[in-house]
Design a protein around this motif. Structure first.
Motif, PDB file in Angstrom:
ATOM      1  N   HIS A 191       0.827  -1.215   0.000  1.00  0.00           N
ATOM      2  CA  HIS A 191       0.000   0.000   0.000  1.00  0.00           C
ATOM      3  C   HIS A 191       0.860   1.263   0.000  1.00  0.00           C
ATOM      4  O   HIS A 191       0.534   2.248  -0.661  1.00  0.00           O
ATOM      5  N   GLU A 235       2.020  -4.908  -8.370  1.00  0.00           N
ATOM      6  CA  GLU A 235       1.679  -5.773  -7.250  1.00  0.00           C
ATOM      7  C   GLU A 235       2.913  -6.442  -6.653  1.00  0.00           C
ATOM      8  O   GLU A 235       3.946  -6.598  -7.300  1.00  0.00           O
ATOM      9  N   GLU A 251      -2.451   0.677  -3.250  1.00  0.00           N
ATOM     10  CA  GLU A 251      -3.898   0.531  -2.968  1.00  0.00           C
ATOM     11  C   GLU A 251      -4.186   0.608  -1.484  1.00  0.00           C
ATOM     12  O   GLU A 251      -3.460   0.194  -0.666  1.00  0.00           O
TER      13      GLU A 251
END
Length: 183
Positions: free
Chosen positions: A64, A153, A183
């Motif tokens: 994140h 990712e 995210e």
């Protein structure tokens, strides 16, 4: 923990590796399975089952806090006479930061980690047990320039060690967690 290049980018380096197989001595190298190619961020070793929930939470936070960034496979190199690899270019500072955050997440979750080493981004292509001369392979990869991709990712990859006893059998890798960057 790893970054997984997308299949089209792996196909590009795969085409270059196909050409390496024609070089003298290529049959004496143990080539990494293409389905298992990834950019290792940190090696965890054995992780106790009770640690996994906290590890997953911490890896999610590390992902994140890291915005997506561009990478590309570029050239090649070697670690001594044992490992042949494809290099990485582009957002390598961001990749190093993600590696450091992943390592810290594992340590804080209680995973016993090896001594901290400077991170060197690479994609392992082949290994040599006999100390083969890897210079011709590195030279052949020198001009390789892969297409950039957006790294978005972080993946937790489990290594399944060979159990069959077949000489030359390599570990198999399985993705057991994924977290989007930023995210």
């Amino acid at each position: 923990m790893a970054v997984l290049p997308p299949p089209p980018r792996l196909a590009e380096i795969g085409a270059a590796v196909d050409e390496l197989h024609a070089l003298p001595g290529a049959d004496r190298l143990r080539w990494a399975g293409r389905d298992d190619w990834h950019l290792t961020l940190a090696f965890l070793g054995e992780v106790a089952e009770p640690v996994l929930p906290d590890l997953h939470d911490r890896l999610a936070r590390a992902a994140h806090r890291t915005p997506p960034f561009a990478l590309r496979l570029h050239g090649g190199g070697r670690f001594g006479d044992k490992v042949l690899w494809a290099g990485v270019a582009g957002g390598t500072d961001a990749l190093r930061l993600l590696a450091e955050r992943s390592d810290a997440a594992a340590r804080r979750a209680g995973v016993p980690m090896e001594e901290h080493r400077r991170y060197h981004p690479h994609l392992t292509l082949a290994r040599s047990r006999s100390g083969a001369d890897l210079h011709p392979y590195v030279d052949a990869l020198a001009g390789f320039e892969g297409t950039a991709w957006q790294t978005d990712e972080l993946a937790l990859v489990r290594s399944r060690l060979p159990v069959s006893g077949v000489p030359g059998e390599a570990p198999r890798y399985e993705v057991v967690g994924r977290w989007g960057l930023g995210e």
